[in-house]
Design a protein around this motif. Structure first.
Motif, short mmCIF file in Angstrom:
data_model
loop_
_atom_site.label_atom_id
_atom_site.label_comp_id
_atom_site.label_asym_id
_atom_site.label_seq_id
_atom_site.Cartn_x
_atom_site.Cartn_y
_atom_site.Cartn_z
N GLU A 1 37.27 35.40 38.55
CA GLU A 1 36.99 36.32 37.15
C GLU A 1 35.78 37.06 37.36
OE1 GLU A 1 37.65 33.05 37.24
OE2 GLU A 1 39.65 32.92 36.54
N ALA A 2 34.77 36.68 37.80
CA ALA A 2 33.52 37.32 37.98
C ALA A 2 33.88 38.38 39.30
CB ALA A 2 32.26 36.56 38.42
N GLN A 3 34.31 38.14 40.03
CA GLN A 3 34.61 39.36 40.95
C GLN A 3 35.49 40.25 40.53
OE1 GLN A 3 35.90 37.89 45.10
NE2 GLN A 3 35.58 35.72 44.33
N ILE A 4 36.46 40.00 39.86
CA ILE A 4 37.34 41.21 39.21
C ILE A 4 36.37 41.96 38.27
CG2 ILE A 4 39.36 41.55 37.56
CD1 ILE A 4 40.53 38.79 38.76
N ALA B 1 33.24 42.39 38.26
CA ALA B 1 32.50 43.34 39.07
C ALA B 1 33.10 44.46 39.46
CB ALA B 1 31.64 42.32 40.08
N LEU B 2 34.19 44.40 40.42
CA LEU B 2 34.89 45.17 40.99
C LEU B 2 35.37 46.05 40.09
CD1 LEU B 2 35.89 46.40 43.56
CD2 LEU B 2 37.95 44.90 43.63
N ALA B 3 35.96 45.88 38.81
CA ALA B 3 36.53 46.79 37.57
C ALA B 3 35.44 47.78 37.13
CB ALA B 3 37.20 45.86 36.78
N SER B 4 34.32 47.06 36.98
CA SER B 4 33.31 47.83 36.64
C SER B 4 32.66 49.02 37.63
CB SER B 4 31.86 46.99 36.16
OG SER B 4 30.80 47.75 35.92
N HIS B 5 32.66 48.42 38.88
CA HIS B 5 32.43 49.29 40.02
C HIS B 5 33.42 50.51 39.99
CE1 HIS B 5 31.11 50.98 43.87
NE2 HIS B 5 32.59 50.86 44.48
N LEU B 6 34.61 50.24 39.93
CA LEU B 6 35.69 51.19 40.09
C LEU B 6 35.79 52.37 38.91
CD1 LEU B 6 38.73 48.93 41.31
CD2 LEU B 6 37.37 50.76 42.65
N THR B 7 35.50 51.77 37.74
CA THR B 7 35.23 52.46 36.66
C THR B 7 34.17 53.55 36.63
OG1 THR B 7 36.19 50.78 35.25
CG2 THR B 7 35.15 52.91 33.99
N SER B 8 33.07 53.16 37.09
CA SER B 8 31.90 54.05 37.07
C SER B 8 31.93 55.18 38.36
CB SER B 8 30.62 53.37 37.29
OG SER B 8 30.67 52.53 38.55
N GLN C 1 41.89 47.60 36.26
CA GLN C 1 41.87 46.42 36.11
C GLN C 1 42.87 45.68 37.02
OE1 GLN C 1 39.59 44.75 34.10
NE2 GLN C 1 40.23 42.61 34.65
N LEU C 2 44.16 46.28 36.77
CA LEU C 2 44.98 45.51 38.03
C LEU C 2 44.46 45.88 39.30
CD1 LEU C 2 48.27 46.90 36.35
CD2 LEU C 2 47.52 44.45 36.64
N SER D 1 41.95 43.19 40.15
CA SER D 1 42.48 41.76 40.27
C SER D 1 43.36 41.81 41.79
CB SER D 1 43.65 41.54 39.16
OG SER D 1 42.81 41.70 37.88
N LEU D 2 44.05 42.58 41.95
CA LEU D 2 44.79 42.58 43.45
C LEU D 2 44.16 42.57 44.32
CD1 LEU D 2 47.70 45.32 42.27
CD2 LEU D 2 47.98 42.87 42.60
N ALA D 3 42.97 43.69 44.57
CA ALA D 3 42.07 43.55 45.64
C ALA D 3 41.30 41.98 45.79
CB ALA D 3 40.82 44.41 45.37
N VAL D 4 40.98 41.59 44.73
CA VAL D 4 40.18 39.99 44.83
C VAL D 4 41.31 39.01 45.29
CG1 VAL D 4 39.46 38.28 43.32
CG2 VAL D 4 38.62 40.45 43.04
N MET D 5 42.78 39.36 44.80
CA MET D 5 43.86 38.27 45.29
C MET D 5 43.95 38.47 46.78
SD MET D 5 47.72 38.71 44.53
CE MET D 5 47.96 39.97 45.81
N LEU D 6 44.00 39.82 47.40
CA LEU D 6 44.28 39.77 48.80
C LEU D 6 42.81 39.43 49.47
CD1 LEU D 6 45.73 43.39 48.62
CD2 LEU D 6 47.12 41.34 48.84
#
Length: 734
Positions: free
Chosen positions: A121-124, A126-133, A156-157, A160-165
């Motif tokens: 959840e924390a990885q998602i 952090a990555l979502a915040s980075h992608l948005t900015s 957000q999706l 989540s997918l990047a963390v899953m992979l």
């Protein structure tokens, strides 16, 4: 939906676990016979392995299935682990057609590496915040702005997918995976915009996990009609069948009915006679045993070649387009049975043997049977957690089920799918399974039809017709590796209520003998023959820019300038295949007598004429030129559109139509293993499953539901031999 606290009793004649296709038929039949039935499912949706999802729900399901942990060998029911064990090799590709500039790429690898020790959840986050900015910066938008809702969901999706992979790579000990659209390494602005567009219409998609069709006159369709259950459903006819021809490297529409034979330009007069002779024999093959009994156990492919001399396109049409039922090694007996069912199904609702239910095939069928069960007193509970089974050790008899709240539910019989077993019970099935089988799947969204003016189409790539490793072969470092099983493709259009009208869904699947290896490795070669994949030089060429449908700058919701390609508009609507075939119900059988008389007249003429005469040549030319290779589209509601699904029999399935673009692809591998005799040595010493516990088989890779339908009938007749299997529903007025 019932609640356990509101039940008058906790003792039933039967408890059914899972709302999969087979269980739902059994539940309906038991309730119809007057038995008390409790039907439970830990999922929040109907259908089980044949469920249907919207776009966001599908991607959420993929993430859930990727969280696979080892199954404990205990007496507990661990539903999530057993379901996760069923699926593997999950991968997602998102395609970017608008932003190919490196300056519009957003790094994900460094963020994933930096936060790899954090919970998912924390990885998602952090990555979502980075992608948005980064998305706001690269689209020239103020950092204080907020992307529109669909883009936020897309970001957000993707996170989540990047963390899953990334997590899946770590579990497999393989960080070297790469693809043309590797979310583990980077994401482009175009990918975010494209997924945002798809998310905008998420609820208009109904993706099938195990896509199938119904024979128009097969056991399932007959059961739906006789029981009255079919009144809950609507259908469309499959329009055409295509088969990949390796020699010409084309996907060709093949004649699969008598009407097709007469108008086909792909067959000579001699070939048409050969095909008609075989079709006439197949309809009545049981009464002509002398023709085939010596080949009963030989392969069907060898039989039609040896006895009827079928070669080339006719052999392909008979073995694959007409006779193929998912079994590459079908015997003559199995092949002839399949061909007869196919031929009998032609003409019941039009010039097609197959029906396609709307709104997602497996899920709609399962819900239809569940509704019947509920009408006759069946009790349903979704999202009901289960803890363990109670089995009497001395007699090895199943006694009860205990749920997560500690409530005990009793029944005389338990019917369930494998994921509802305890670890010990599942271990018994695993130990008894000698020949393991898997099914590789891909769900692919495209921007146009892959088959020209055909919208609803079935396609087959025969075994051995595809090179799975063209990159390695091209470099000279490896020998060609061919597909060991037939690859099936089913294209759905907006008219089936499975996607928006300007999109198409391609279901691609094939049997696989090994759990190792990925679904993408098994299926990508076939997909490359049908669509353009961005950055993949082995796929079809990209359509002209003005013909492509790409994400426009307005989809960003930020006012950013459009890229050169994103500013292009799609070509006029007449270039898209128009779906004019109306919906139908099972009580709309058509009177084909006039059509049959026309066929008989044409057939007599065909066989009377000599191939050597000029008259026959003239007749063949006349027949071949009508209808034309690009027929005009019949008006909605017209007799042509409602009575037949036949289109031209041009040799090429795509003709001059532009190549479709791949928009998104989800790959996964599903376990279809089941114990078959002989069992492994020593497995007979294991404690067998309780005699009053019935475990239904997983769905196979076959195109139809006939095997599962017959299994449901057999289960019911064993449990209730004195009752009729799903008799007609009484008329309310009676």
């Amino acid at each position: 939906m019932a609640d356990l606290d509101s039940l008058d009793t906790t003792v039933f004649d039967a408890i059914v676990l899972g709302t999969g296709f087979t269980q739902s038929i059994v539940a309906a039949a038991l309730a119809r016979a007057g038995k008390t039935v409790l039907h439970l499912d830990e999922n929040d949706y109907y259908g089980g392995e044949s469920g249907a999802f919207g776009l966001k729900e599908l991607l959420g399901w993929a993430q859930q299935m990727a969280k696979v942990d080892p199954v404990d060998d205990t007496d507990k029911i661990d539903f999530d682990k057993l379901v996760g064990k069923t699926y593997s090799a999950i991968d997602v590709d998102l395609f970017d057609h608008a932003s190919l500039s490196p300056s519009l790429e957003i790094d994900t690898a460094s963020v994933l590496a930096k936060n790899s020790s954090q919970p998912a959840e924390a990885q998602i986050t952090a990555l979502a915040s980075h992608l948005t900015s980064e998305f706001l910066v690269k689209t020239g938008t103020s950092s204080a702005a907020t992307p529109k809702k669909d883009l936020q969901e897309a970001i957000q999706l993707i996170a989540s997918l990047a963390v899953m992979l990334h997590d899946d790579d770590n579990k497999q000990g393989d960080s070297s995976k790469s693809s043309n659209n590797n979310l583990r390494q980077k994401v482009t602005v175009g990918q975010i915009q494209a997924l945002g567009q798809l998310c905008e219409h998420s609820r208009r998609y109904n993706f099938d996990l195990s896509p199938k069709l119904l024979y128009s006159r097969g056991p399932l369709t007959n059961l739906l009609i006789s029981s009255g259950i079919g009144k809950y459903l609507e259908f469309k006819l499959l329009e055409r069948t295509a088969v990949y021809e390796q020699t010409t490297d084309t996907v060709e529409m093949l004649p699969t009915s008598k009407e097709d034979v007469f108008v086909s330009k792909a067959l000579s007069l001699k070939e048409k006679r050969q095909l008609m002779k075989f079709l006439q024999f197949a309809v009545d093959y049981e009464n002509q045993r002398s023709v085939w009994e010596d080949y009963a156990h030989a392969t069907f492919a060898r039989f039609v070649q040896t006895v009827f001399g079928l070669q080339g396109k006719i052999w392909t049409a008979v073995v694959y387009a007409i006779g193929f039922d998912g079994n590459d090694y079908a015997t003559t007996t199995e092949g002839l049975k399949s061909v007869k069912v196919y031929l009998q199904s032609l003409g019941r609702y039009g010039n097609s043997a197959y029906l396609c239910p709307l709104y997602g095939v497996g899920s709609e069928l399962a819900q239809a049977f569940c509704r019947v069960s509920a009408v006759y007193g069946g009790i349903y509970m979704l999202q009901h957690g289960l803890d363990h089974h109670v089995v009497e050790g001395s007699s090895n008899t199943w006694k009860a089920l205990v749920d997560k709240k500690g409530s005990t539910l009793q029944a005389s019989q338990l019917i369930c799918s494998r994921e509802y077993l305890s670890g010990h019970m599942d271990g018994y099935i695993e130990a008894r399974t000698l020949n393991r089988s898997y099914v590789s799947h891909c769900i692919l969204i495209t921007d146009r039809s892959a088959f020209g003016d055909t919208s609803l189409c079935k396609t087959l790539f025969p075994k051995g017709s595809l090179v799975l490793n063209p990159e390695a072969v091209e470099g000279g470092g490896a020998k060609p590796r061919k597909n060991e099983h037939t690859v099936s493709v089913l294209q759905m259009c907006g008219g089936t209520m499975t996607c928006p009208n300007d999109r198409y869904v391609l279901y691609v699947w094939a049997e696989s003998d090994e759990k190792e290896g990925t679904a993408k490795e098994d299926l990508l070669a076939a997909i490359r023959k049908l669509v353009h994949i961005t950055g993949d030089r082995f796929s079809l060429k990209a359509p002209e820019p003005e013909q492509s449908s790409v994400a426009s700058s307005s989809s960003s919701g930020t006012g950013a300038p459009a890229t050169a390609e994103a500013s292009k508009t799609t070509k006029s609507s007449e270039q898209q295949p128009l779906d004019v075939q109306p919906r139908m119900s099972l009580d709309q059988e058509i009177d084909m007598e006039q059509v049959r008389q026309e066929i008989l007249a044409a057939e007599k003429k065909l066989f009377d004429e000599s191939a050597a005469t000029a008259a026959s040549a003239t007749a063949e030319t006349t027949t071949s030129s009508s209808p034309s290779s690009r027929p005009s589209t019949p008006a909605p509601g017209s007799k042509a559109s409602s009575r037949t699904a036949s289109k031209s029999s041009s040799s090429s399935a795509t003709s001059s139509w532009p190549s479709p673009r791949a928009l998104m692809a989800l790959y996964y591998k599903r376990t279809a293993s089941w114990p078959r005799v002989p069992y492994p040595e020593g497995s007979d010493e294991l404690t067998p499953l309780p005699t009053n516990l019935t475990v239904v088989k997983p769905l196979t890779h076959a195109l139809d539901f006939e095997e599962a339908t017959e299994e449901a009938r057999a289960i019911f007749e064993r449990l209730c031999p004195e009752f009729e299997f799903l008799p007609p529903t009484p008329d309310p007025e009676d």
